[in-house]
Design a protein around this motif. Structure first.
Motif, PDB file in Angstrom:
ATOM      1  N   GLY A 118      48.631  48.757  31.864  1.00 14.72           N
ATOM      2  CA  GLY A 118      47.337  48.976  31.218  1.00 14.72           C
ATOM      3  C   GLY A 118      46.183  48.924  32.199  1.00 14.72           C
ATOM      4  O   GLY A 118      45.090  49.401  31.919  1.00 14.72           O
ATOM      5  N   LEU A 119      46.429  48.292  33.338  1.00 17.12           N
ATOM      6  CA  LEU A 119      45.373  48.205  34.354  1.00 17.12           C
ATOM      7  C   LEU A 119      46.032  48.091  35.719  1.00 17.12           C
ATOM      8  O   LEU A 119      46.681  47.078  36.015  1.00 17.12           O
ATOM      9  CB  LEU A 119      44.496  46.966  34.087  1.00 17.12           C
ATOM     10  N   LEU A 120      45.881  49.145  36.506  1.00 19.51           N
ATOM     11  CA  LEU A 120      46.322  49.076  37.907  1.00 19.51           C
ATOM     12  C   LEU A 120      45.052  48.902  38.723  1.00 19.51           C
ATOM     13  O   LEU A 120      44.232  49.819  38.824  1.00 19.51           O
ATOM     14  CB  LEU A 120      47.078  50.363  38.273  1.00 19.51           C
ATOM     15  N   TYR A 176      45.538  53.906  36.069  1.00 21.14           N
ATOM     16  CA  TYR A 176      44.985  53.605  37.390  1.00 21.14           C
ATOM     17  C   TYR A 176      43.481  53.443  37.221  1.00 21.14           C
ATOM     18  O   TYR A 176      42.802  54.352  36.738  1.00 21.14           O
ATOM     19  CB  TYR A 176      45.305  54.761  38.346  1.00 21.14           C
ATOM     20  N   ARG A 177      42.944  52.290  37.611  1.00 17.14           N
ATOM     21  CA  ARG A 177      41.487  52.126  37.519  1.00 17.14           C
ATOM     22  C   ARG A 177      40.899  52.404  38.884  1.00 17.14           C
ATOM     23  O   ARG A 177      41.305  51.791  39.881  1.00 17.14           O
ATOM     24  CB  ARG A 177      41.117  50.723  37.059  1.00 17.14           C
ATOM     25  N   SER A 178      39.957  53.340  38.917  1.00 20.42           N
ATOM     26  CA  SER A 178      39.379  53.699  40.213  1.00 20.42           C
ATOM     27  C   SER A 178      38.567  52.518  40.763  1.00 20.42           C
ATOM     28  O   SER A 178      38.270  51.550  40.063  1.00 20.42           O
ATOM     29  CB  SER A 178      38.544  54.985  40.100  1.00 20.42           C
ATOM     30  N   ILE A 198      37.555  54.815  29.824  1.00 16.97           N
ATOM     31  CA  ILE A 198      36.583  53.962  30.520  1.00 16.97           C
ATOM     32  C   ILE A 198      36.814  52.490  30.152  1.00 16.97           C
ATOM     33  O   ILE A 198      37.346  52.179  29.091  1.00 16.97           O
ATOM     34  CB  ILE A 198      35.110  54.326  30.210  1.00 16.97           C
ATOM     35  N   MET A 199      36.401  51.635  31.080  1.00 10.78           N
ATOM     36  CA  MET A 199      36.415  50.207  30.788  1.00 10.78           C
ATOM     37  C   MET A 199      35.233  49.922  29.865  1.00 10.78           C
ATOM     38  O   MET A 199      34.126  50.423  30.099  1.00 10.78           O
ATOM     39  CB  MET A 199      36.211  49.389  32.072  1.00 10.78           C
ATOM     40  N   ALA A 200      35.464  49.129  28.829  1.00  8.68           N
ATOM     41  CA  ALA A 200      34.355  48.693  27.976  1.00  8.68           C
ATOM     42  C   ALA A 200      33.976  47.298  28.436  1.00  8.68           C
ATOM     43  O   ALA A 200      34.593  46.317  28.018  1.00  8.68           O
ATOM     44  CB  ALA A 200      34.788  48.701  26.517  1.00  8.68           C
ATOM     45  N   GLU A 201      33.047  47.225  29.342  1.00  8.07           N
ATOM     46  CA  GLU A 201      32.705  45.905  29.906  1.00  8.07           C
ATOM     47  C   GLU A 201      31.209  45.712  30.124  1.00  8.07           C
ATOM     48  O   GLU A 201      30.742  44.594  30.281  1.00  8.07           O
ATOM     49  CB  GLU A 201      33.488  45.650  31.203  1.00  8.07           C
ATOM     50  N   VAL A 202      30.447  46.822  30.151  1.00 14.12           N
ATOM     51  CA  VAL A 202      28.991  46.691  30.205  1.00 14.12           C
ATOM     52  C   VAL A 202      28.515  46.759  28.740  1.00 14.12           C
ATOM     53  O   VAL A 202      28.851  47.704  28.029  1.00 14.12           O
ATOM     54  CB  VAL A 202      28.365  47.827  31.034  1.00 14.12           C
ATOM     55  N   GLY A 225      37.195  45.118  28.939  1.00 11.88           N
ATOM     56  CA  GLY A 225      37.278  44.178  30.070  1.00 11.88           C
ATOM     57  C   GLY A 225      36.526  42.923  29.682  1.00 11.88           C
ATOM     58  O   GLY A 225      35.313  42.816  29.881  1.00 11.88           O
ATOM     59  N   THR A 226      37.248  41.968  29.124  1.00 11.83           N
ATOM     60  CA  THR A 226      36.550  40.781  28.589  1.00 11.83           C
ATOM     61  C   THR A 226      35.934  39.923  29.686  1.00 11.83           C
ATOM     62  O   THR A 226      35.015  39.157  29.420  1.00 11.83           O
ATOM     63  CB  THR A 226      37.514  39.915  27.755  1.00 11.83           C
ATOM     64  N   ASN A 227      36.430  40.061  30.914  1.00 13.61           N
ATOM     65  CA  ASN A 227      35.871  39.216  31.977  1.00 13.61           C
ATOM     66  C   ASN A 227      34.407  39.584  32.214  1.00 13.61           C
ATOM     67  O   ASN A 227      33.517  38.738  32.189  1.00 13.61           O
ATOM     68  CB  ASN A 227      36.654  39.371  33.279  1.00 13.61           C
ATOM     69  N   ASP A 228      34.178  40.863  32.422  1.00 12.86           N
ATOM     70  CA  ASP A 228      32.795  41.281  32.657  1.00 12.86           C
ATOM     71  C   ASP A 228      31.980  41.287  31.367  1.00 12.86           C
ATOM     72  O   ASP A 228      30.804  40.931  31.372  1.00 12.86           O
ATOM     73  CB  ASP A 228      32.759  42.674  33.300  1.00 12.86           C
ATOM     74  N   LEU A 229      32.620  41.691  30.278  1.00 12.08           N
ATOM     75  CA  LEU A 229      31.878  41.737  29.014  1.00 12.08           C
ATOM     76  C   LEU A 229      31.348  40.335  28.672  1.00 12.08           C
ATOM     77  O   LEU A 229      30.189  40.167  28.276  1.00 12.08           O
ATOM     78  CB  LEU A 229      32.801  42.246  27.896  1.00 12.08           C
ATOM     79  N   ASP A 244      27.951  33.607  35.273  1.00  6.02           N
ATOM     80  CA  ASP A 244      28.713  34.109  36.417  1.00  6.02           C
ATOM     81  C   ASP A 244      30.179  33.714  36.259  1.00  6.02           C
ATOM     82  O   ASP A 244      30.506  32.531  36.232  1.00  6.02           O
ATOM     83  CB  ASP A 244      28.128  33.499  37.710  1.00  6.02           C
ATOM     84  N   ARG A 245      31.051  34.709  36.165  1.00  4.90           N
ATOM     85  CA  ARG A 245      32.450  34.415  35.849  1.00  4.90           C
ATOM     86  C   ARG A 245      33.189  33.728  36.996  1.00  4.90           C
ATOM     87  O   ARG A 245      34.248  33.156  36.798  1.00  4.90           O
ATOM     88  CB  ARG A 245      33.186  35.703  35.463  1.00  4.90           C
ATOM     89  N   ASP A 246      32.655  33.819  38.197  1.00  2.00           N
ATOM     90  CA  ASP A 246      33.342  33.235  39.346  1.00  2.00           C
ATOM     91  C   ASP A 246      32.812  31.864  39.739  1.00  2.00           C
ATOM     92  O   ASP A 246      33.268  31.284  40.713  1.00  2.00           O
ATOM     93  CB  ASP A 246      33.246  34.169  40.559  1.00  2.00           C
ATOM     94  N   CYS A 287      42.122  44.589  28.467  1.00  2.00           N
ATOM     95  CA  CYS A 287      42.846  44.235  29.693  1.00  2.00           C
ATOM     96  C   CYS A 287      42.205  43.058  30.433  1.00  2.00           C
ATOM     97  O   CYS A 287      42.609  42.724  31.532  1.00  2.00           O
ATOM     98  CB  CYS A 287      42.961  45.440  30.622  1.00  2.00           C
ATOM     99  N   GLY A 288      41.201  42.427  29.817  1.00  2.00           N
ATOM    100  CA  GLY A 288      40.617  41.236  30.451  1.00  2.00           C
ATOM    101  C   GLY A 288      41.544  40.041  30.262  1.00  2.00           C
ATOM    102  O   GLY A 288      42.594  40.134  29.622  1.00  2.00           O
ATOM    103  N   GLN A 289      41.131  38.917  30.775  1.00  2.00           N
ATOM    104  CA  GLN A 289      41.979  37.725  30.801  1.00  2.00           C
ATOM    105  C   GLN A 289      42.065  37.029  29.434  1.00  2.00           C
ATOM    106  O   GLN A 289      42.953  36.202  29.211  1.00  2.00           O
ATOM    107  CB  GLN A 289      41.406  36.787  31.878  1.00  2.00           C
TER     108      GLN A 289
END
Ligand SMILES: Nc1ncnc2c1ncn2[C@@H]1O[C@H](COP(=O)(O)OP(=O)(O)OP(=O)(O)O)[C@@H](O)[C@H]1O
Ligand SMILES: CC(=O)C(=O)O
Length: 892
Positions: free
Chosen positions: A609-611, A660-662, A753-757, A778-782, A790-792, A828-830
């Motif tokens: 689902g996410l490379l 494949y995610r660019s 497309i990723m749905a994260e913004v 993309g739940t991480n960025d969303l 900040d996720r990190d 495909c987020g965590q």
């Protein structure tokens, strides 16, 4: 009613009816120790209640008297039965006379909130002694002090007995449910200034303290302040400030974190974040610490030198001077599984029987520890033997965020400063770093584990460690200073703990990994418990055994999951075609490393689902910035290398799809590439995703050329996922390049497309009009962007919660809109790997596929299957009750 008893009325003869917790507390209360008053609802009340239920499912009608015939090796059946019984218990009504009695008893308690605590007794028919360690197995429930909330909470505590994990536990230990006595201790719940425990052994006391109510400690959500105290003198030998980022208290302020109970009644509890300043203070003021030490000294006189006591410092008023210290739980050395167990003075009546049953008790304890432990950190069975052992570092681990599960023991390799090729003495080490640099990927591939000072669940080290199947703990303060190279460490990625074991490799086995599989190496000397190829045998005397064999408490959702690393003698549920039902929701996997392809492709997943191209590319790039490849005339070579790598994934999974995610370069994460990316003040919001393609499309074009080559090689299962798309215009720009490259003419090709913004929440129909064929959330960025966290940043991890209602609503809305518009919606987020309980909702909302990291595939599969079965069951049930009421209507 005569089967409700106030603590001060309880007599030794009542022990089996009121359970161990209530009995021990009543004893202390009657001896004048500070115990919060309360009353016990005897075990016979539950028995009566079970008999009175008009069971919807006749299978359970004889529950109070007969044994359930459960196949505990069939986790799905177990979960379904557990759920059905709990549902019937929580929806049944309590007889009016009980409610009246409850109202009069609770009127005797002066508090707005109550805590209802399971208090168990195991009579002799069970074949085990009453001190079997069941701590943490059944949860307490908290409710407002009103009739309705109290009745609901009582039923929820009773229902605890029938949770899948509980049923499994009794069954595995040969205990028949009808022999278990479950009483409830009802006590007032006041706000607390601090709470914690004292673990007393003859030579040392260890005190843990956290802010607010004790739940934060019980749930392992904080690292408590820690003290070591010399018992006779009461001298504090050492103290260490914990990491207390949150606390529980009674709800005063509206908070989204107010915990909603499952039946819709709101809980009076809430969590709140502690400010920086407060985090720097010890939870326990010195005068209260002294008071606690005095209390422990008195208890030593009363019940002997080895015990564990939970305490709470209540604050009925707002003044801290009004705080009062209370004992909330006391456990004997036996209950803790101590090697030097001493009987509690009040264990008089039962002592003979306990001695008779010592052997079976130990057998049961061992089987619990080696199978599946429900013990929380504070009540670890060998806490005592650890505290009195010669290995203080084992007793007091370093802690951080468990970012990739599993455990490993290996020598550490601390890398304090950045260099492209740090010198690593050998493979199989635990890398200890400030922050993980992508350049170090080759090192990680041969590492036994990773410990990082910085980073969160979604940082590179965490993502790759999860994929490679090695444990990782991130956000560990001062790790590179605290851990020395060559020192042996045990990294526990499930608990987020690191144990320092010294430089001598003697009395513990090493864990070795071959082809992604972990096994034990024989110990060099000492205990000699292992032989090559044989599982490590639990030795309760060795602290390391406790750590290795104590799995963290698993929520129901995680119960039937096989341990992918084969370290733990856990319940194994291989998901093979023969044992698993087909699920409708697709299960995909997130990958980036060619080295994991073989393992991943052999699992019954529906595709990739996410490379993650950035991480996939790291090896291809050989430390060179991709721009340099282009400017130095090596573009074609790069295209070839990329195509070859993508082909490996395509070939292994064909005909299953690979998304494949660019490239989504976040400049701060790739500073080590030469020349480095221009540094940005705010890289998470910087020159990343499709915005960067508009600025300079040359690299995107290289990726498209590589994809074209993949198609030319005959692999038509590869699709393109665009990252971090901020506007429809960016999407249209990319789409036209994809079209020019000829990919859109391929009949199977999909452009997603990723749905994260978060703007996609408002713009999804426009993206679809512009040609978007599917989305992956993309739940991480969303989450990062919706909550502004900040996720990190490890220090902000508490604020980064994908279960926040805003994030949940966003996910629900994206799934809804995608369904309305007729396009697939994946995630495909965590989030689903981190919180498997969310999968129920994703499936209910109609997600098309769930893509998770390799370590989470098996549990996600189980959760999907269970969620789907639940939906089917609910549909069947509502159909059945409709028919029932129609028939009844006709009869009337
Ligand atoms: N009346 C009370 N007021 C404040 N805190 C309480 C009260 N009763 C219990 N607690 C705290 O609430 C938490 C949950 O209690 P619970 O009885 O579930 O856990 P426990 O004491 O560890 O028992 P077990 O060993 O059975 O799991 C504990 O931290 C306990 O100390
Ligand atoms: C997977 C990903 O990129 C995200 O969740 O943001």
């Amino acid at each position: 009613m005569d089967n409700f008893l106030w603590l001060n009325q309880i007599q030794p003869r009542d022990r089996l009816q009121v359970g161990e917790k209530a009995f021990h507390l009543s004893h202390l209360a009657q001896r004048g120790y500070p115990v919060i008053p309360g009353f016990a609802i005897e075990a016979s009340v539950l028995r009566d209640f079970l008999e009175k239920i008009d069971w919807f499912d006749p299978l359970f009608a004889d529950l109070p008297n007969s044994s359930l015939h459960l196949d505990v090796d069939n986790p799905r059946q177990l979960q379904l039965v557990a759920r059905a019984i709990r549902q019937e218990i929580t929806t049944a009504t309590l007889p009016t006379e009980w409610k009246t009695a409850l109202a009069s008893f609770s009127a005797g308690i002066e508090a707005s909130a109550l805590i209802l605590r399971p208090s168990l007794a195991l009579p002799s028919e069970t074949g085990v002694t009453s001190d079997l360690k069941i701590s943490g197995l059944l949860e307490a429930h908290v409710c407002d002090r009103n009739e309705e909330a109290l009745a609901a909470a009582i039923k929820r505590v009773w229902a605890e007995l029938f949770r899948a994990r509980s049923l499994l536990y009794w069954r595995r230990n040969g205990i028949q449910i009808q022999h278990i006595n479950l009483a409830i201790l009802v006590q007032p719940l006041y706000n607390s200034l601090a709470a914690g425990l004292v673990q007393a052994s003859p030579n040392l006391w260890e005190i843990q303290a956290t802010c607010g109510l004790g739940m934060a400690l019980i749930k392992g959500e904080v690292l408590p302040d820690y003290y070591q105290v010399q018992p006779e003198s009461g001298t504090v030998l050492m103290q260490q400030l914990g990491v207390k980022t949150l606390a529980y208290n009674l709800k005063e302020l509206p908070s989204w974190q107010g915990i909603e109970s499952k039946n819709g009644l709101s809980s009076p509890l809430q969590t709140y974040s502690l400010g920086e300043e407060q985090q720097q203070l010890y939870a326990l003021e010195e005068k209260y610490l002294k008071q606690l030490i005095r209390l422990a000294q008195q208890l030593t006189d009363e019940i002997g030198p080895a015990f564990t006591v939970e305490w709470t410092l209540t604050a009925k008023g707002s003044e801290s001077s009004a705080a009062e210290l209370y004992i909330t739980q006391v456990r004997s050395a036996q209950e803790m599984g101590s090697m030097e167990s001493t009987s509690l003075a009040f264990d008089s009546g039962e002592q003979g029987r306990q001695a008779d049953n010592e052997t079976s008790r130990q057998a049961v304890e061992e089987s619990i520890l080696t199978q599946h432990s429900f013990l929380t950190t504070h009540s670890s069975p060998n806490a005592q033997s650890i505290s009195s052992s010669q290995e203080p570092s084992v007793a007091h681990p370093l802690r951080g965020i468990g970012a990739a599960g599993g455990r490993a023991i290996a020598p550490a390799q601390a890398i304090a400063s950045f260099s492209h090729n740090p010198e690593i003495t050998s493979t199989g080490r635990v890398l200890v770093v400030k922050t993980f640099h992508p350049d170090w990927l080759p090192l990680l591939k041969h590492a036994a584990g990773v410990v990082a000072e910085q980073g969160g669940m979604t940082c590179h080290a965490a993502i790759i460690a999860r994929e490679l199947g090695i444990p990782a703990v991130v956000g560990v303060r001062d790790a590179t200073q605290s851990i020395q190279s060559d020192e042996f460490v045990l990294v526990d990625g499930d608990r987020g703990e690191i144990y320092l074991l010294g430089k001598e490799r003697t009395a513990f086995p090493s864990i070795i990994r071959e082809k992604g599989e972990w096994s034990m190496e024989p110990s060099v000397s000492g205990t000699g418990h292992t032989e090559v190829g044989k599982p490590f045998i639990y030795n309760p005397q060795h602290p390391i055994s406790r750590v290795l064999h104590n799995t963290p408490e698993l929520p129901d959702a995680q119960l039937p999951i096989a341990n992918t690393q084969g370290l733990m003698p856990n319940i194994q549920l291989p998901i093979t075609a023969t044992t698993s039902p087909i699920v409708a929701t697709q299960l995909l996997v997130n990958l980036s490393q060619p080295s994991t392809i073989e393992r991943a492709a052999s699992l019954p997943v529906d595709g990739v689902g996410l490379l993650r191209s950035e991480l996939m590319m790291l090896e291809v790039l050989q430390g060179q910035h991709p721009g340099r490849w282009l400017t130095s005339g090596r573009k074609q070579e790069l295209v070839e290398l990329m195509a070859q790598t993508i082909c490996q994934f395509a070939a292994a999974f064909a005909p299953r799809p690979v998304f494949y995610r660019s490239l989504d370069w976040r400049s701060h994460e790739f500073q080590s590439l030469a020349p480095s990316f221009p540094s940005e003040v705010n890289p998470m919001l910087g020159m990343r995703g499709t915005f960067s393609y508009l600025q300079d499309p040359s690299l995107f074009d290289v990726e498209l050329s590589a994809l074209v080559k993949v198609y030319q090689s005959g692999y038509t299962n590869v699709n393109l996922l665009l990252p971090f798309v901020r506007t429809v215009e960016e999407f249209s720009f990319c789409r036209s390049r994809v079209e020019q490259a000829g990919l859109l003419h391929q009949s199977h090709f999909q452009l997603w497309i990723m749905a994260e913004v978060p703007s996609i929440l408002f713009l999804l129909p426009d993206y679809i009009k512009a040609g978007c064929m599917g989305i992956s959330i993309g739940t991480n960025d969303l989450t990062q962007l919706l909550l502004g966290v900040d996720r990190d940043r490890a220090e902000m991890a508490i604020g980064f919660d994908e279960r926040h209602p805003a994030v949940m609503e966003a996910i629900a809305q994206l799934i809804r809109t995608a369904k309305q518009e007729g396009i697939p919606c994946s995630i495909c987020g965590q989030a689903p790997a981190k919180y498997p309980e969310l999968i129920d909702r994703l499936v209910e909302w109609g997600i098309s596929s769930i893509s998770v990291s390799l370590d989470a595939v098996e549990r996600t599969y189980t959760c999907i299957a269970r969620a789907e079965q639940r939906l089917l069951l609910e549909a069947a049930r509502s159909q059945k009750s409709k028919v029932k009421s129609q028939k009844k209507g006709r009869r009337d």
